[in-house]
Design a protein around this motif. Structure first.
Motif, short mmCIF file in Angstrom:
data_model
loop_
_atom_site.label_atom_id
_atom_site.label_comp_id
_atom_site.label_asym_id
_atom_site.label_seq_id
_atom_site.Cartn_x
_atom_site.Cartn_y
_atom_site.Cartn_z
N LYS A 66 0.82 -1.20 0.00
CA LYS A 66 0.00 0.00 0.00
C LYS A 66 0.86 1.26 0.00
O LYS A 66 0.50 2.28 -0.61
CB LYS A 66 -0.95 0.00 1.20
CG LYS A 66 -1.99 1.11 1.12
CD LYS A 66 -3.05 0.97 2.19
CE LYS A 66 -4.11 2.05 2.05
NZ LYS A 66 -5.17 1.95 3.07
N GLN A 67 2.00 1.21 0.67
CA GLN A 67 2.90 2.35 0.67
C GLN A 67 3.45 2.62 -0.73
O GLN A 67 3.66 3.77 -1.11
CB GLN A 67 4.05 2.10 1.65
CG GLN A 67 3.63 2.05 3.11
CD GLN A 67 4.77 1.64 4.02
OE1 GLN A 67 5.56 0.74 3.70
NE2 GLN A 67 4.90 2.31 5.15
N ARG A 68 3.67 1.56 -1.49
CA ARG A 68 4.15 1.72 -2.86
C ARG A 68 3.10 2.42 -3.72
O ARG A 68 3.42 3.28 -4.54
CB ARG A 68 4.51 0.36 -3.45
CG ARG A 68 5.69 -0.30 -2.77
CD ARG A 68 6.11 -1.60 -3.46
NE ARG A 68 7.23 -2.22 -2.75
CZ ARG A 68 8.02 -3.17 -3.26
NH1 ARG A 68 7.80 -3.62 -4.48
NH2 ARG A 68 9.02 -3.66 -2.55
N MET A 69 1.86 2.06 -3.51
CA MET A 69 0.78 2.68 -4.26
C MET A 69 0.70 4.18 -3.93
O MET A 69 0.54 5.02 -4.83
CB MET A 69 -0.53 1.98 -3.93
CG MET A 69 -1.69 2.39 -4.81
SD MET A 69 -3.10 1.26 -4.61
CE MET A 69 -3.53 1.57 -2.91
N THR A 70 0.82 4.50 -2.66
CA THR A 70 0.77 5.89 -2.24
C THR A 70 1.97 6.67 -2.81
O THR A 70 1.83 7.81 -3.27
CB THR A 70 0.77 6.00 -0.71
OG1 THR A 70 -0.39 5.32 -0.20
CG2 THR A 70 0.74 7.44 -0.25
N LEU A 71 3.13 6.06 -2.78
CA LEU A 71 4.33 6.71 -3.32
C LEU A 71 4.15 7.05 -4.79
O LEU A 71 4.46 8.17 -5.22
CB LEU A 71 5.54 5.79 -3.14
CG LEU A 71 6.82 6.22 -3.88
CD1 LEU A 71 7.38 7.50 -3.26
CD2 LEU A 71 7.86 5.11 -3.87
#
Length: 271
Positions: free
Chosen positions: A50-55
């Motif tokens: 999910k952090q990758r998506m936000t990034l």
């Protein structure tokens, strides 16, 4: 020993980021694909899914026009050609497009609700994205509007705000701080109708004012024409972010964005 399967690495990796960058470079001549890829890959390997998506959404915002009305046409143009409607393998599509929903939400759906919904609708009509993935993107982008009961947002997710139904909600007359509010509700309407059920608690605040908070209850269908639900909502007396105040309180049942029933209860001091 071979390393295990990594979903985050399969869905979000350098190859996928480069593919997305190429689409945007083709859609917008000023889009710097190499800089976009470098900026994303500088942080991506150390992040969870999910952090990758936000990034990716955040970096995308750095490389697109600042105003959402100016960026929206680029988003639409960057989407790939329509998928084969005859495909039957139940493929979810390419998840690298999921950050687009995150981007749209972050750019301020509340400030441009109609523009955002127009763009999502245009993507759907263009058939340029796998339906399941676009459903996820739509749900993610519109989550704030859905929580607020926005009629068009509800309709876009398949929930009829004008659905004809009868609703009842039952609560105890009194409950103490530190205990749970044990409530039940009953919906009666067209068999099979999809419903998104939330509940709103109107908390007493110091000075006599009230503060409303929306909580999720259930996404379901009215199987057989009747749906019965219940929940125990913990009323914590030691919460650090929201202090409960004894006094009259109200709970309301919201179905497909509209308040359908309500009841009063007295919140007593902690025993």
């Amino acid at each position: 020993m071979a390393s295990g399967f990594s979903l985050k690495d399969q869905l979000f990796n350098r190859e996928k980021v480069r593919y997305l960058a190429g689409l945007f470079a083709a859609a917008e001549p000023g889009f710097d694909a190499e800089a976009f890829e470098a900026q994303v890959m500088a942080e991506l390997p150390s992040l969870e899914l999910k952090q990758r998506m936000t990034l990716i959404a955040e970096v995308l915002a750095d490389h697109l026009p600042e105003a959402l009305p100016a960026a929206a046409p680029v988003l639409l143009k960057a989407l790939p050609p329509p998928l084969d409607p005859g495909r039957t393998d139940d493929d979810f599509g390419d998840f690298i497009f999921a950050p687009l929903g995150e981007y749209v939400a972050a750019k301020g759906v509340a400030a441009h609700p109609d523009l955002v919904m127009d763009r999502l609708q245009a993507w759907r009509e263009a058939g340029a994205q796998d339906r399941k993935e676009l459903d996820w993107m739509t749900s993610h982008a519109l989550r704030g509007l859905v929580k607020a009961g926005h009629p068009r947002a509800m309709a876009m997710l398949g929930y009829d705000p004008e659905l004809t139904l009868d609703a009842l909600i039952a609560v105890p007359d009194q409950v103490r701080i530190g205990e749970a509010l044990d409530f039940s509700c009953r919906l009666q309407g067209a068999a099979g109708a999809p419903v998104l059920v939330d509940y709103i608690l109107h908390f007493q605040r110091p000075g006599g004012k009230a503060s409303a908070k929306v909580f999720k209850l259930k996404q379901a269908r009215i199987t057989g024409g009747v749906l019965e639900l219940g929940k125990k909502h913990k009323l914590k007396g030691d919460a650090t972010t929201f202090k409960l105040v004894p006094g009259p309180h109200r709970i309301e049942l919201m179905v497909n964005g509209k308040v359908r029933a309500g009841a009063e209860f007295e919140l007593l001091p902690e025993g």
